[in-house]
Scaffold this motif. Structure first.
Motif, PDB file in Angstrom:
ATOM      1  N   ASP A 134       0.818  -1.614  -0.199  1.00 52.17           N
ATOM      2  CA  ASP A 134       0.091   0.442   0.530  1.00 52.17           C
ATOM      3  C   ASP A 134       0.768   1.361  -0.193  1.00 52.17           C
ATOM      4  O   ASP A 134       0.594   2.181  -0.847  1.00 52.17           O
ATOM      5  CB  ASP A 134      -1.108   0.375   1.333  1.00 52.17           C
ATOM      6  CG  ASP A 134      -2.552  -0.956   0.883  1.00 52.17           C
ATOM      7  OD1 ASP A 134      -2.740  -0.803  -0.312  1.00 52.17           O
ATOM      8  OD2 ASP A 134      -2.956  -1.171   1.873  1.00 52.17           O
ATOM      9  N   GLY A 169      -3.273  -6.325  -6.256  1.00 50.73           N
ATOM     10  CA  GLY A 169      -4.348  -7.187  -7.001  1.00 50.73           C
ATOM     11  C   GLY A 169      -5.093  -8.688  -6.550  1.00 50.73           C
ATOM     12  O   GLY A 169      -5.681  -9.383  -5.959  1.00 50.73           O
ATOM     13  N   GLU A 175     -10.837 -10.115  -1.215  1.00 45.30           N
ATOM     14  CA  GLU A 175     -11.521  -8.103  -0.637  1.00 45.30           C
ATOM     15  C   GLU A 175     -11.921  -7.897  -2.193  1.00 45.30           C
ATOM     16  O   GLU A 175     -11.491  -7.315  -2.992  1.00 45.30           O
ATOM     17  CB  GLU A 175     -11.413  -7.309  -0.386  1.00 45.30           C
ATOM     18  CG  GLU A 175     -11.674  -7.902   1.258  1.00 45.30           C
ATOM     19  CD  GLU A 175     -10.415  -6.045   2.366  1.00 45.30           C
ATOM     20  OE1 GLU A 175     -10.588  -5.155   1.481  1.00 45.30           O
ATOM     21  OE2 GLU A 175     -10.068  -6.980   3.036  1.00 45.30           O
ATOM     22  N   TYR A 176     -12.641  -8.389  -3.753  1.00 47.14           N
ATOM     23  CA  TYR A 176     -12.381  -8.561  -4.438  1.00 47.14           C
ATOM     24  C   TYR A 176     -12.557  -7.043  -5.283  1.00 47.14           C
ATOM     25  O   TYR A 176     -12.448  -6.304  -6.336  1.00 47.14           O
ATOM     26  CB  TYR A 176     -14.030  -9.523  -5.261  1.00 47.14           C
ATOM     27  CG  TYR A 176     -13.802 -10.816  -4.762  1.00 47.14           C
ATOM     28  CD1 TYR A 176     -12.816 -11.857  -5.717  1.00 47.14           C
ATOM     29  CD2 TYR A 176     -14.338 -11.584  -4.173  1.00 47.14           C
ATOM     30  CE1 TYR A 176     -12.565 -13.007  -4.864  1.00 47.14           C
ATOM     31  CE2 TYR A 176     -13.831 -12.588  -3.442  1.00 47.14           C
ATOM     32  CZ  TYR A 176     -12.769 -13.795  -4.348  1.00 47.14           C
ATOM     33  OH  TYR A 176     -12.777 -15.162  -3.842  1.00 47.14           O
ATOM     34  N   GLU A 177     -13.883  -6.737  -4.284  1.00 48.19           N
ATOM     35  CA  GLU A 177     -13.915  -4.748  -5.061  1.00 48.19           C
ATOM     36  C   GLU A 177     -12.727  -4.129  -5.818  1.00 48.19           C
ATOM     37  O   GLU A 177     -12.264  -3.263  -6.477  1.00 48.19           O
ATOM     38  CB  GLU A 177     -14.613  -4.562  -4.219  1.00 48.19           C
ATOM     39  CG  GLU A 177     -15.932  -2.840  -5.164  1.00 48.19           C
ATOM     40  CD  GLU A 177     -16.465  -1.947  -4.203  1.00 48.19           C
ATOM     41  OE1 GLU A 177     -16.298  -0.960  -4.290  1.00 48.19           O
ATOM     42  OE2 GLU A 177     -17.051  -2.640  -3.318  1.00 48.19           O
ATOM     43  N   LYS A 178     -11.938  -4.323  -4.420  1.00 49.53           N
ATOM     44  CA  LYS A 178     -10.456  -3.604  -3.921  1.00 49.53           C
ATOM     45  C   LYS A 178      -9.700  -4.469  -5.223  1.00 49.53           C
ATOM     46  O   LYS A 178      -8.709  -4.172  -6.197  1.00 49.53           O
ATOM     47  CB  LYS A 178     -10.269  -3.610  -3.041  1.00 49.53           C
ATOM     48  CG  LYS A 178     -10.327  -2.480  -1.573  1.00 49.53           C
ATOM     49  CD  LYS A 178     -10.342  -2.831  -0.724  1.00 49.53           C
ATOM     50  CE  LYS A 178     -10.538  -2.113   0.432  1.00 49.53           C
ATOM     51  NZ  LYS A 178      -9.912  -1.732   2.079  1.00 49.53           N
ATOM     52  N   SER A 196      -9.948  -6.139  -7.923  1.00 48.80           N
ATOM     53  CA  SER A 196     -10.923  -5.855  -9.476  1.00 48.80           C
ATOM     54  C   SER A 196     -10.079  -3.998  -9.842  1.00 48.80           C
ATOM     55  O   SER A 196      -9.592  -4.464 -11.000  1.00 48.80           O
ATOM     56  CB  SER A 196     -12.129  -5.331  -9.255  1.00 48.80           C
ATOM     57  OG  SER A 196     -12.371  -5.448 -11.039  1.00 48.80           O
ATOM     58  N   ALA A 197     -10.201  -3.409  -8.715  1.00 49.82           N
ATOM     59  CA  ALA A 197      -9.766  -1.803  -9.242  1.00 49.82           C
ATOM     60  C   ALA A 197      -8.582  -1.854  -9.110  1.00 49.82           C
ATOM     61  O   ALA A 197      -7.826  -1.127 -10.097  1.00 49.82           O
ATOM     62  CB  ALA A 197     -10.463  -0.537  -8.141  1.00 49.82           C
ATOM     63  N   HIS A 198      -7.810  -2.140  -8.551  1.00 51.69           N
ATOM     64  CA  HIS A 198      -6.247  -3.211  -8.856  1.00 51.69           C
ATOM     65  C   HIS A 198      -6.005  -3.859 -10.560  1.00 51.69           C
ATOM     66  O   HIS A 198      -5.138  -3.157 -10.691  1.00 51.69           O
ATOM     67  CB  HIS A 198      -5.281  -3.172  -8.155  1.00 51.69           C
ATOM     68  CG  HIS A 198      -5.976  -2.503  -6.281  1.00 51.69           C
ATOM     69  ND1 HIS A 198      -4.763  -1.106  -5.958  1.00 51.69           N
ATOM     70  CD2 HIS A 198      -6.650  -2.416  -5.270  1.00 51.69           C
ATOM     71  CE1 HIS A 198      -4.882  -0.789  -4.911  1.00 51.69           C
ATOM     72  NE2 HIS A 198      -6.026  -1.874  -4.398  1.00 51.69           N
ATOM     73  N   GLN A 211       0.319  -2.170  -8.461  1.00 52.54           N
ATOM     74  CA  GLN A 211      -1.019  -2.993  -8.625  1.00 52.54           C
ATOM     75  C   GLN A 211      -1.873  -4.117  -9.030  1.00 52.54           C
ATOM     76  O   GLN A 211      -2.607  -4.298  -8.794  1.00 52.54           O
ATOM     77  CB  GLN A 211      -1.618  -1.951  -9.585  1.00 52.54           C
ATOM     78  CG  GLN A 211      -1.742  -0.286 -10.103  1.00 52.54           C
ATOM     79  CD  GLN A 211      -1.724   0.420  -8.698  1.00 52.54           C
ATOM     80  OE1 GLN A 211      -2.802   0.640  -7.986  1.00 52.54           O
ATOM     81  NE2 GLN A 211      -1.275   1.267  -7.741  1.00 52.54           N
ATOM     82  N   SER A 226       2.407   1.627  -3.442  1.00 54.19           N
ATOM     83  CA  SER A 226       1.229   2.110  -4.282  1.00 54.19           C
ATOM     84  C   SER A 226       1.296   3.226  -3.970  1.00 54.19           C
ATOM     85  O   SER A 226       1.216   4.609  -5.304  1.00 54.19           O
ATOM     86  CB  SER A 226      -0.045   1.582  -4.259  1.00 54.19           C
ATOM     87  OG  SER A 226      -0.517   2.097  -5.007  1.00 54.19           O
ATOM     88  N   TYR A 238      -6.019  -8.457  -2.637  1.00 55.30           N
ATOM     89  CA  TYR A 238      -7.269  -7.952  -2.132  1.00 55.30           C
ATOM     90  C   TYR A 238      -7.793  -9.675  -2.983  1.00 55.30           C
ATOM     91  O   TYR A 238      -8.488  -9.627  -2.074  1.00 55.30           O
ATOM     92  CB  TYR A 238      -7.553  -7.099  -2.574  1.00 55.30           C
ATOM     93  CG  TYR A 238      -7.139  -5.908  -2.001  1.00 55.30           C
ATOM     94  CD1 TYR A 238      -7.266  -6.292  -0.305  1.00 55.30           C
ATOM     95  CD2 TYR A 238      -6.044  -4.644  -2.624  1.00 55.30           C
ATOM     96  CE1 TYR A 238      -7.242  -4.555   0.332  1.00 55.30           C
ATOM     97  CE2 TYR A 238      -5.732  -3.911  -1.204  1.00 55.30           C
ATOM     98  CZ  TYR A 238      -6.337  -3.494   0.050  1.00 55.30           C
ATOM     99  OH  TYR A 238      -6.021  -2.317   0.396  1.00 55.30           O
TER     100      TYR A 238
END
Length: 235
Positions: free
Chosen positions: A144, A161, A169-172, A174-176, A157, A147, A164
């Motif tokens: 972190d 990903g 923690e799939y939302e995070k 996916s964002a990465h 990144q 990043s 996570y």
């Protein structure tokens, strides 16, 4: 079961040695490995203590591998390849403090980051070591931080990903992942993991590029000027 056992061994050793980790004090030769101004003497240090044989953990030059890598890090604390070799040596020997090393593996990383907190690579290598020893939370902390320092580095990144995904923690994740692939990261592993979990979303298509015919624009007649607006009589 090997990783939890190794993590317990290293944690126990590190707890006993935590107090014996003095900060790096800059001296000559030595300093910030990423600074051209501080690299005087680096070639000499590497010639006598960090050859290819030392880096690959084949054999030491002046004594044990731990002693030669330690010497290098005592002069250039954030020497990226020496940090990676020290981490590999600790993992190979299943020891928090390899034979010949003055400090623990974690201490060398802590000294490097305290001296050069801007050094993204040192944090990434530390994160990899922490992951290998089962210290996921501490590894995530280092990634972190990396990043925040280098938000446009695709490898960071991608690794975030993966972390996570592991934490579900799939939302995070996916964002990465979206950012990593937008930055050109080539490996599909993270994408495949998200697909397997039913969490992958294809990025929206890029907008079509707007092309301008420069020659036509240059020869096009100018638009007539707008006539002045006349005020109504009586005003």
């Amino acid at each position: 079961m090997k990783r939890p056992i190794l993590a317990c061994i290293l944690a126990a050793c590190c707890a006993g040695a935590a107090a014996d980790c003095p900060p790096y004090v800059k001296h000559t030769p030595g300093g910030d490995y990423t600074s051209a101004e501080d690299r005087d003497g680096l070639a000499v240090v590497e010639k006598f203590h960090f050859s290819r044989a030392v880096e690959t953990l084949a054999q030491g030059l002046t004594g044990s591998l731990g002693a030669d890598i330690s010497y290098t890090l005592e002069h250039f604390p954030n020497h990226h390849r020496a940090l990676a070799s020290m981490a590999k040596l600790g993992l190979r020997l299943k020891s928090a403090q390899p034979v010949g090393a003055r400090y623990t593996v974690s201490c060398y990383f802590e000294r490097a980051i305290a001296f050069a907190p801007h050094d993204v690579t040192a944090r990434m290598v530390f994160g990899n070591y922490l992951l290998a020893t089962g210290q996921d939370a501490a590894a995530l902390e280092q990634l972190d931080a990396a990043s925040r320092l280098a938000p446009d580095q695709a490898t960071i990144q991608y690794n975030l990903g993966l972390m996570y995904v592991k934490k579900k923690e799939y939302e995070k994740a996916s964002a990465h992942a979206q950012k990593a692939y937008a930055l050109g990261f080539p490996l599909p592993g993270l994408k495949n993991k998200l697909k397997a979990a039913g969490k992958w979303r294809e990025p929206p298509p890029a907008p079509p590029a707007v092309t301008v015919d420069v020659e036509a624009a240059a020869t096009a007649p100018a638009e007539p000027a707008m006539p002045p607006v006349e005020k109504p009589s009586g005003e």
